[in-house]
Design an enzyme around this catalytic site. Structure first.
Site, PDB file in Angstrom:
ATOM      1  N   SER A  41     -37.574  13.795  49.328  1.00 13.51           N
ATOM      2  CA  SER A  41     -36.649  14.582  48.518  1.00 13.51           C
ATOM      3  C   SER A  41     -37.411  15.384  47.477  1.00 13.51           C
ATOM      4  O   SER A  41     -38.115  14.816  46.626  1.00 13.51           O
ATOM      5  CB  SER A  41     -35.656  13.664  47.807  1.00 13.51           C
ATOM      6  OG  SER A  41     -34.912  14.397  46.849  1.00 13.51           O
ATOM      7  N   HIS A  77     -35.888  17.027  52.240  1.00 12.69           N
ATOM      8  CA  HIS A  77     -34.531  16.763  51.754  1.00 12.69           C
ATOM      9  C   HIS A  77     -34.335  17.538  50.458  1.00 12.69           C
ATOM     10  O   HIS A  77     -35.146  17.430  49.524  1.00 12.69           O
ATOM     11  CB  HIS A  77     -34.342  15.267  51.523  1.00 12.69           C
ATOM     12  CG  HIS A  77     -32.939  14.859  51.221  1.00 12.69           C
ATOM     13  ND1 HIS A  77     -31.976  14.699  52.199  1.00 12.69           N
ATOM     14  CD2 HIS A  77     -32.321  14.593  50.048  1.00 12.69           C
ATOM     15  CE1 HIS A  77     -30.832  14.324  51.644  1.00 12.69           C
ATOM     16  NE2 HIS A  77     -31.016  14.264  50.344  1.00 12.69           N
ATOM     17  N   ASP A  94     -31.814  18.262  47.391  1.00 16.28           N
ATOM     18  CA  ASP A  94     -30.632  17.777  46.670  1.00 16.28           C
ATOM     19  C   ASP A  94     -30.083  18.870  45.765  1.00 16.28           C
ATOM     20  O   ASP A  94     -30.753  19.327  44.836  1.00 16.28           O
ATOM     21  CB  ASP A  94     -31.006  16.557  45.821  1.00 16.28           C
ATOM     22  CG  ASP A  94     -31.227  15.319  46.666  1.00 16.28           C
ATOM     23  OD1 ASP A  94     -30.349  15.010  47.491  1.00 16.28           O
ATOM     24  OD2 ASP A  94     -32.270  14.656  46.502  1.00 16.28           O
ATOM     25  N   MET A 103     -27.143  19.750  43.094  1.00 16.66           N
ATOM     26  CA  MET A 103     -26.189  19.097  42.197  1.00 16.66           C
ATOM     27  C   MET A 103     -25.590  20.118  41.247  1.00 16.66           C
ATOM     28  O   MET A 103     -26.287  21.009  40.762  1.00 16.66           O
ATOM     29  CB  MET A 103     -26.883  17.993  41.393  1.00 16.66           C
ATOM     30  CG  MET A 103     -27.665  17.004  42.213  1.00 16.66           C
ATOM     31  SD  MET A 103     -28.439  15.784  41.132  1.00 16.66           S
ATOM     32  CE  MET A 103     -29.596  15.037  42.276  1.00 16.66           C
ATOM     33  N   HIS A 154     -28.583  18.596  50.996  1.00 19.33           N
ATOM     34  CA  HIS A 154     -27.553  17.631  50.600  1.00 19.33           C
ATOM     35  C   HIS A 154     -26.786  18.187  49.403  1.00 19.33           C
ATOM     36  O   HIS A 154     -27.313  18.262  48.295  1.00 19.33           O
ATOM     37  CB  HIS A 154     -28.252  16.309  50.250  1.00 19.33           C
ATOM     38  CG  HIS A 154     -27.349  15.236  49.753  1.00 19.33           C
ATOM     39  ND1 HIS A 154     -27.831  14.108  49.118  1.00 19.33           N
ATOM     40  CD2 HIS A 154     -26.001  15.089  49.803  1.00 19.33           C
ATOM     41  CE1 HIS A 154     -26.818  13.324  48.793  1.00 19.33           C
ATOM     42  NE2 HIS A 154     -25.704  13.903  49.191  1.00 19.33           N
ATOM     43  N   MET A 201     -24.359  17.854  46.629  1.00 20.90           N
ATOM     44  CA  MET A 201     -23.614  16.968  45.740  1.00 20.90           C
ATOM     45  C   MET A 201     -22.844  17.853  44.768  1.00 20.90           C
ATOM     46  O   MET A 201     -23.142  17.915  43.579  1.00 20.90           O
ATOM     47  CB  MET A 201     -24.573  16.023  45.021  1.00 20.90           C
ATOM     48  CG  MET A 201     -25.144  14.966  45.936  1.00 20.90           C
ATOM     49  SD  MET A 201     -26.382  13.909  45.148  1.00 20.90           S
ATOM     50  CE  MET A 201     -27.867  14.853  45.544  1.00 20.90           C
ATOM     51  N   MET A 214     -25.250   6.729  50.798  1.00 16.43           N
ATOM     52  CA  MET A 214     -25.963   6.658  49.524  1.00 16.43           C
ATOM     53  C   MET A 214     -26.140   5.198  49.135  1.00 16.43           C
ATOM     54  O   MET A 214     -25.160   4.447  49.061  1.00 16.43           O
ATOM     55  CB  MET A 214     -25.194   7.403  48.433  1.00 16.43           C
ATOM     56  CG  MET A 214     -25.068   8.903  48.647  1.00 16.43           C
ATOM     57  SD  MET A 214     -26.666   9.765  48.660  1.00 16.43           S
ATOM     58  CE  MET A 214     -27.288   9.401  47.007  1.00 16.43           C
ATOM     59  N   GLY A 256     -26.864  11.496  41.974  1.00 20.09           N
ATOM     60  CA  GLY A 256     -27.011  12.286  40.761  1.00 20.09           C
ATOM     61  C   GLY A 256     -28.386  12.245  40.137  1.00 20.09           C
ATOM     62  O   GLY A 256     -28.800  13.204  39.508  1.00 20.09           O
ATOM     63  N   PHE A 257     -29.107  11.146  40.326  1.00 21.01           N
ATOM     64  CA  PHE A 257     -30.422  11.018  39.700  1.00 21.01           C
ATOM     65  C   PHE A 257     -31.379  10.309  40.643  1.00 21.01           C
ATOM     66  O   PHE A 257     -30.988   9.376  41.351  1.00 21.01           O
ATOM     67  CB  PHE A 257     -30.328  10.227  38.390  1.00 21.01           C
ATOM     68  CG  PHE A 257     -29.529  10.917  37.324  1.00 21.01           C
ATOM     69  CD1 PHE A 257     -30.134  11.817  36.458  1.00 21.01           C
ATOM     70  CD2 PHE A 257     -28.173  10.685  37.204  1.00 21.01           C
ATOM     71  CE1 PHE A 257     -29.396  12.464  35.483  1.00 21.01           C
ATOM     72  CE2 PHE A 257     -27.425  11.327  36.228  1.00 21.01           C
ATOM     73  CZ  PHE A 257     -28.037  12.223  35.359  1.00 21.01           C
ATOM     74  N   GLY A 288     -34.953   8.012  41.390  1.00 21.98           N
ATOM     75  CA  GLY A 288     -35.620   6.872  40.783  1.00 21.98           C
ATOM     76  C   GLY A 288     -34.755   5.651  40.541  1.00 21.98           C
ATOM     77  O   GLY A 288     -35.179   4.730  39.831  1.00 21.98           O
ATOM     78  N   ASP A 321     -30.155   7.287  51.653  1.00 19.78           N
ATOM     79  CA  ASP A 321     -30.765   7.957  50.501  1.00 19.78           C
ATOM     80  C   ASP A 321     -30.532   7.103  49.267  1.00 19.78           C
ATOM     81  O   ASP A 321     -29.395   6.819  48.901  1.00 19.78           O
ATOM     82  CB  ASP A 321     -30.116   9.341  50.322  1.00 19.78           C
ATOM     83  CG  ASP A 321     -30.723  10.139  49.184  1.00 19.78           C
ATOM     84  OD1 ASP A 321     -31.618   9.635  48.491  1.00 19.78           O
ATOM     85  OD2 ASP A 321     -30.283  11.290  48.985  1.00 19.78           O
ATOM     86  N   GLY A 322     -31.648   6.691  48.643  1.00 22.49           N
ATOM     87  CA  GLY A 322     -31.548   5.961  47.393  1.00 22.49           C
ATOM     88  C   GLY A 322     -32.406   4.714  47.365  1.00 22.49           C
ATOM     89  O   GLY A 322     -32.137   3.743  48.064  1.00 22.49           O
ATOM     90  N   GLY A 323     -33.485   4.756  46.589  1.00 18.59           N
ATOM     91  CA  GLY A 323     -34.325   3.582  46.424  1.00 18.59           C
ATOM     92  C   GLY A 323     -35.134   3.204  47.645  1.00 18.59           C
ATOM     93  O   GLY A 323     -35.511   2.041  47.799  1.00 18.59           O
ATOM     94  N   GLY A 379     -37.792   9.771  47.551  1.00 17.69           N
ATOM     95  CA  GLY A 379     -38.173  10.706  46.508  1.00 17.69           C
ATOM     96  C   GLY A 379     -39.434  10.282  45.794  1.00 17.69           C
ATOM     97  O   GLY A 379     -40.548  10.657  46.164  1.00 17.69           O
ATOM     98  N   SER A 380     -39.264   9.460  44.757  1.00 19.17           N
ATOM     99  CA  SER A 380     -40.413   9.044  43.962  1.00 19.17           C
ATOM    100  C   SER A 380     -41.395   8.196  44.755  1.00 19.17           C
ATOM    101  O   SER A 380     -42.591   8.169  44.444  1.00 19.17           O
ATOM    102  CB  SER A 380     -39.936   8.274  42.723  1.00 19.17           C
ATOM    103  OG  SER A 380     -39.117   7.169  43.089  1.00 19.17           O
TER     104      SER A 380
END
Length: 224
Positions: A7, A32, A34, A36, A65, A67, A138, A143-144, A146, A176-178, A198-199
């Site tokens: 991402s 990816h 994002d 927003m 994506h 959002m 998700m 929205g954020f 990390g 998506d997420g963590g 992402g991170s």
């Protein structure tokens, strides 16, 4: 079988082209993106001009994506900007607008997906599963970047894989997420075959090693 989609939300935007080139050289399958709007989610990121710039700078597969609130207003513009896959949220539009937006993307010759937030049940996607190329679960609140992976979403991923096996076996299942080397095997064992990170990728000095660590940790997802 598993695709890794870093991402760009976690990239250095001052050096976006070198950042993108680095992860692609490092083995990323997709990028990816994002988007927003500060309405559907409590953050503002990027929009159509950045997608256009990415398209000019790379031939990579752009997984965009949205959002954003009422995504049906903008799907054609994002398709024209260069998205290969356009994914928007089921919760962001009324049912008829969801259908109209799905069809609009398909009419543009692009792939289309639907995303759901952690509190939305898998069954909410049932009316649309025959129309989509991808479903996005998700595993954080959108929205954020990390955020910590929400393990309570694993049963939903399993349920969706079973639904897709029956109704649309070719549909991809994205998470998506963590996502990192610790969580990747959990979601792929549950049936996911596209992982957004992402991170865990852009936050590392050696992006190729980071991507390889996630890929090597994956369990071959069940399909079909």
């Amino acid at each position: 079988m598993v695709k890794i989609a870093p991402s760009i939300l976690s990239a250095d935007f001052l050096n976006l082209k070198p950042e993108v080139d680095d992860v692609l050289r490092g083995g990323a399958d997709w990028l990816h993106v994002d988007v927003m709007d500060g309405v559907f989610v409590p953050n503002i990121s990027i929009g159509i001009p950045v997608v256009q710039s990415l398209r000019r700078g790379t031939d990579a597969f752009l997984d965009v994506h949205l959002m954003i609130d009422r995504p049906q207003r903008y799907v054609r513009e994002f398709c024209a900007a260069g998205a290969n896959m356009l994914v928007f949220h089921l919760e962001a539009a009324e049912p008829q607008d969801v259908l109209d937006a799905l069809r609009a993307v398909l009419e543009q010759g692009k792939q289309v997906g639907l995303a759901i937030k952690p509190r939305t049940p898998a069954t909410a996607l049932l009316p649309y599963l025959d129309l989509v190329d991808l479903v996005l679960v998700m595993t954080v609140e959108p929205g954020f970047g990390g955020q910590k992976f929400m393990g309570d979403q694993l049963p939903k991923i399993r349920a969706l894989r079973e639904m897709l096996r029956k109704l649309n076996p070719d549909c991809l299942l994205e998470v998506d997420g963590g996502i990192d080397p610790a969580t990747a095997p959990l979601v792929t064992e549950a049936g996911a075959n596209v992982l957004v990170a992402g991170s865990a990728v852009f936050g590392k000095a050696d992006r190729a090693a980071a991507i390889a660590a996630i890929r090597n940790a994956c369990v071959a997802p069940e399909q079909g």
